[in-house]
Design a protein around this motif. Structure first.
Motif, short mmCIF file in Angstrom:
data_model
loop_
_atom_site.label_atom_id
_atom_site.label_comp_id
_atom_site.label_asym_id
_atom_site.label_seq_id
_atom_site.Cartn_x
_atom_site.Cartn_y
_atom_site.Cartn_z
N ASN A 8 48.58 23.13 60.94
CA ASN A 8 49.27 24.25 60.31
C ASN A 8 48.99 24.28 58.81
N ALA A 9 47.79 24.70 58.47
CA ALA A 9 47.42 24.82 57.06
C ALA A 9 48.17 25.98 56.43
N LEU A 10 48.65 25.77 55.22
CA LEU A 10 49.37 26.80 54.47
C LEU A 10 48.81 26.88 53.05
N HIS A 11 48.46 28.09 52.63
CA HIS A 11 48.06 28.32 51.24
C HIS A 11 49.17 29.12 50.54
N ILE A 12 49.65 28.58 49.43
CA ILE A 12 50.61 29.30 48.60
C ILE A 12 49.89 29.65 47.30
N ILE A 13 49.76 30.95 47.04
CA ILE A 13 48.92 31.40 45.94
C ILE A 13 49.74 32.22 44.96
N LYS A 14 49.65 31.85 43.69
CA LYS A 14 50.33 32.59 42.64
C LYS A 14 49.29 33.34 41.81
N ILE A 15 49.50 34.63 41.63
CA ILE A 15 48.58 35.42 40.81
C ILE A 15 49.25 35.78 39.49
N GLY A 16 48.44 35.73 38.44
CA GLY A 16 48.92 36.05 37.10
C GLY A 16 48.86 37.54 36.81
N GLY A 17 49.47 37.90 35.70
CA GLY A 17 49.55 39.30 35.31
C GLY A 17 48.20 39.94 35.08
N ASN A 18 47.21 39.15 34.67
CA ASN A 18 45.89 39.71 34.41
C ASN A 18 45.26 40.29 35.67
N VAL A 19 45.60 39.73 36.84
CA VAL A 19 45.09 40.28 38.10
C VAL A 19 45.87 41.54 38.45
N ILE A 20 47.17 41.49 38.29
CA ILE A 20 48.03 42.63 38.61
C ILE A 20 47.70 43.84 37.75
N ASP A 21 47.35 43.60 36.48
CA ASP A 21 47.14 44.69 35.53
C ASP A 21 45.83 45.44 35.75
N ASN A 22 44.92 44.88 36.55
CA ASN A 22 43.62 45.51 36.78
C ASN A 22 43.50 45.86 38.27
N SER A 23 43.52 47.15 38.58
CA SER A 23 43.57 47.57 39.98
C SER A 23 42.34 47.14 40.76
N GLU A 24 41.17 47.12 40.11
CA GLU A 24 39.94 46.70 40.79
C GLU A 24 39.98 45.21 41.12
N ASN A 25 40.42 44.40 40.14
CA ASN A 25 40.53 42.96 40.36
C ASN A 25 41.56 42.66 41.45
N LEU A 26 42.69 43.39 41.41
CA LEU A 26 43.74 43.17 42.41
C LEU A 26 43.25 43.52 43.80
#
Length: 271
Positions: A8-26
């Protein structure tokens, strides 16, 4: 580690604001996130949108030593932006990619209960602090086993009807520590740098692996300092509490995990 956790592998991933602020990157990040096998959880903050909305409404952001003071007006804004606009935009895009995501605050399902930060020298307002009993790991496990991908924003609650603004990095770490008892858990911090760098101005100076001994050396040499210190301290605390490894790296490299390729800086008990 027992066999059931390994399966049961689990990945917990936190994204920073710089990803959220750029629609292409997101868009690219969420496509890569969807492609990851196994269970996964996404944690996000709010980027620049909350600050921009505050300015539009004439509400001044109050900061002390780089930390935001969350008064009642600010709490209303972060709840609207984090739990509403950003969270539901992410969920809608994940649904587009075939990922059955469900957007959550800590109050939903009573999954993350925090305590309002006590006033000492500074009153931080409606800020929630996490402890070792904050996360309902079993409840989140049931949600994932039912086929949902949790997407947590940086808003929690105190169990007494009050929402609280809570640091997204801390939420991700607390989720990882709690769920490491049930899954083989990897915690990933995605941001705008390639990982932990020997020279902050040189993206080619990536440190690929760090164990506790090497970490002490890097601190003594002042190679790791300032804002990176609390992030790495939290990361090694998570590892000591059962998290398999922590990865710190660029959001656009997440897709490498699908192909069992490494990216960024991997922190572990044994490099």
């Amino acid at each position: 580690m027992d066999k059931s956790k390994k399966e049961n592998a689990l990945h917990i991933i936190k994204i920073g604001g710089n990803v959220i602020d750029n629609s292409e990157n997101l868009h690219k990040f969420l496509k890569d996130f969807t492609a990851l096998d196994g269970f996964k959880i996404l944690v996000h903050g709010g980027g620049k949108v909350a600050t921009q909305l505050s300015e539009t409404l004439g509400i001044e952001a109050k900061m002390v030593d780089g930390r935001r003071i969350t008064d009642i007006e600010t709490l209303r804004i972060v709840t609207m932006v984090y739990g509403g606009l950003i969270n539901k935009n992410i969920v809608a895009q994940l649904q587009k990619f075939g990922n059955n995501a469900i957007g959550l605050t800590g109050a939903d399902g009573n999954f993350i209960r925090t305590k309002k930060r006590p006033v000492k020298t500074i009153d931080y307002g409606f800020v929630g602090d996490i402890d070792d009993k904050s996360v309902d790991a079993e409840g989140i496990k049931r949600l994932m086993e039912a086929g949902f991908t949790p997407v947590f924003c940086a808003v929690t609650h105190d169990g007494d009807g009050q929402l609280l603004n809570t640091n997204a990095d801390t939420i991700a770490s607390a989720l990882a520590v709690s769920l490491a008892k049930l899954f083989d858990t990897t915690l990933i911090y995605c941001f705008e740098k390639q990982g932990v760098l020997k020279d902050i101005n040189d993206e080619t100076s990536l440190i690929k692996e760090i164990d506790p001994v090497y970490y002490e050396e890097l601190k003594q040499q002042k190679i790791i300092h300032s804002g990176m210190l609390p992030k790495l301290d939290n990361a090694f605390t998570a590892i000591n509490c059962g998290v398999s490894s922590v990865i710190i790296g660029h959001a656009d490299k997440l897709g490498k995990l699908k192909h069992n390729s490494s990216f960024g800086t991997r922190l572990s008990k044994n490099a």
